[in-house]
Motif scaffolding. Structure first.
Motif, PDB file in Angstrom:
ATOM      1  N   CYS A 129      10.780  23.726  -6.719  1.00  0.00           N
ATOM      2  CA  CYS A 129      11.458  24.149  -7.945  1.00  0.00           C
ATOM      3  C   CYS A 129      12.885  23.597  -7.987  1.00  0.00           C
ATOM      4  N   ASP A 130      13.680  24.021  -8.953  1.00  0.00           N
ATOM      5  CA  ASP A 130      15.033  23.488  -9.144  1.00  0.00           C
ATOM      6  C   ASP A 130      16.098  24.225  -8.339  1.00  0.00           C
ATOM      7  N   PRO A 165       6.760  25.749  13.251  1.00  0.00           N
ATOM      8  CA  PRO A 165       5.763  25.817  12.178  1.00  0.00           C
ATOM      9  C   PRO A 165       6.433  25.813  10.805  1.00  0.00           C
ATOM     10  N   LEU A 166       5.738  25.252   9.818  1.00  0.00           N
ATOM     11  CA  LEU A 166       6.294  25.152   8.469  1.00  0.00           C
ATOM     12  C   LEU A 166       6.748  26.496   7.922  1.00  0.00           C
ATOM     13  N   ARG A 182      12.989  28.499   3.803  1.00  0.00           N
ATOM     14  CA  ARG A 182      12.170  28.562   2.597  1.00  0.00           C
ATOM     15  C   ARG A 182      13.054  28.816   1.378  1.00  0.00           C
ATOM     16  N   CYS A 183      12.572  28.422   0.234  1.00  0.00           N
ATOM     17  CA  CYS A 183      13.283  28.652  -1.015  1.00  0.00           C
ATOM     18  C   CYS A 183      13.263  30.139  -1.351  1.00  0.00           C
ATOM     19  N   PRO A 184      14.421  30.769  -1.554  1.00  0.00           N
ATOM     20  CA  PRO A 184      14.452  32.194  -1.890  1.00  0.00           C
ATOM     21  C   PRO A 184      13.925  32.484  -3.286  1.00  0.00           C
ATOM     22  N   GLY A 236       9.665  30.505  -2.619  1.00  0.00           N
ATOM     23  CA  GLY A 236       9.011  30.597  -1.318  1.00  0.00           C
ATOM     24  C   GLY A 236       8.540  29.282  -0.740  1.00  0.00           C
ATOM     25  N   ALA A 237       8.740  28.169  -1.451  1.00  0.00           N
ATOM     26  CA  ALA A 237       8.302  26.866  -0.950  1.00  0.00           C
ATOM     27  C   ALA A 237       9.230  26.373   0.162  1.00  0.00           C
TER      28      ALA A 237
END
Length: 300
Positions: free
Chosen positions: A162-163, A198-199, A204-206, A209-210
């Motif tokens: 996302c942005d 691990p990934l 992570r994006c808050p 979640g990505a």
């Protein structure tokens, strides 16, 4: 042949109206920020430049995030040096007009991601506020858009989906990065050891979640503010090249684009190269000592 006359340089600077600084890693070297191309060019026996690419992140995000955790830690520990402070004063009309009374604009275009130039300017504005006993508007205290961070910011966390992009100075960004770093503290042959995070344990994006990535510009990616920088270059009549080897495009082209339309170029490098012979002025030495010596009016 370039000139090394302090008097001639100061005379040229004094009549300049549109001044631009192009800064590279050498500006922050005295603050303890490792550069890619000197002794800091290796990290855990790996080539640091090979880790600063989208391909490297796609192939091994764990390794790249560990490298940027190391860089973030170094940046968090660092403080602006006297060269940062002199340049910060150039952003403030009150100060730069002591050495360039006709100046109409000043811009710092920095390839550095460590934010030390911003920290130096913020500290200066705070001191001006304290000294005046008022809270002057920032836009009246400094030249507008005076710092352009063309390669991004080391503390920004950017989503890969996302942005979302925001500054986060948490150290470590996630527990796994702290644990991986700690495992190397007493390990002497670090190049033969690898910690695979691990990934789902990486930042992570808050927002969505990505997987997140460092908010810097990697080799092969488009730098920020290019249109604005091109406009600044077009009208600049004085360009200071500070602490950069001028090997990474497009920043490596800026100084001589200024020169082609009649502007002056002054290079400040610890070890000037043959490429610097095209400059009008060249000053060898650490910029943290050379700049203050050339501009005593900008030193408290």
């Amino acid at each position: 042949m370039p000139n090394s006359s302090v008097e001639a340089f100061r005379d040229a600077f004094r009549t300049s109206q549109h001044i631009i600084v192009i800064a590279g890693a050498g500006l922050s070297a005295a603050s303890g920020i490792p550069t890619f191309r000197d002794g800091g060019g290796m990290w855990r026996s790996l080539d640091a430049t090979a880790l600063a690419t989208p391909e490297a992140f796609s192939e091994n995000p764990s390794l790249v995030w560990q490298f940027y955790h190391y860089r973030r830690t170094k940046a968090l520990e660092a403080k602006p040096n006297p060269a940062h402070e002199v340049i910060a004063k150039m952003s403030v009309p009150l100060y730069i007009r002591k050495v360039a009374p006709e100046v109409k604009s000043f811009h710092l275009v920095t390839q550095n991601v460590d934010r030390l130039s911003v920290t130096a300017l913020d500290s200066l504005v705070e001191r001006l506020t304290a000294d005046s006993g008022t809270a002057p508007a920032r836009k009246r205290s400094i030249f507008p858009n005076s710092i352009l961070e063309m390669h991004g910011r080391i503390f920004d966390v950017k989503c890969t989906v996302c942005d979302y992009c925001a500054e986060d100075r948490t150290d470590p960004l996630c527990p796994a990065l702290g644990a991986a770093d700690a495992s190397f503290k007493d390990y002497h042959d670090a190049g033969s050891k690898e910690v695979n995070i691990p990934l789902d344990e990486l930042p992570r994006c808050p927002a969505c979640g990505a997987l997140a990535r460092p908010g810097v510009v990697w080799f092969g990616e488009k730098p920020y503010h290019l249109d604005e920088i091109n406009s600044i270059i077009y009208k600049a009549d004085m360009c200071l090249v500070i602490g950069t080897s001028s090997t990474v495009r497009p920043a490596s082209t800026y100084a001589y684009r200024v020169q082609r339309h009649g502007g002056k170029v002054a290079v400040f490098n610890k070890d000037p190269s043959e490429k610097d012979e095209r400059a009008d002025f060249v000053f060898a030495g650490g910029c943290e000592t050379v700049l203050p010596s050339l501009f005593p009016e900008l030193v408290e």
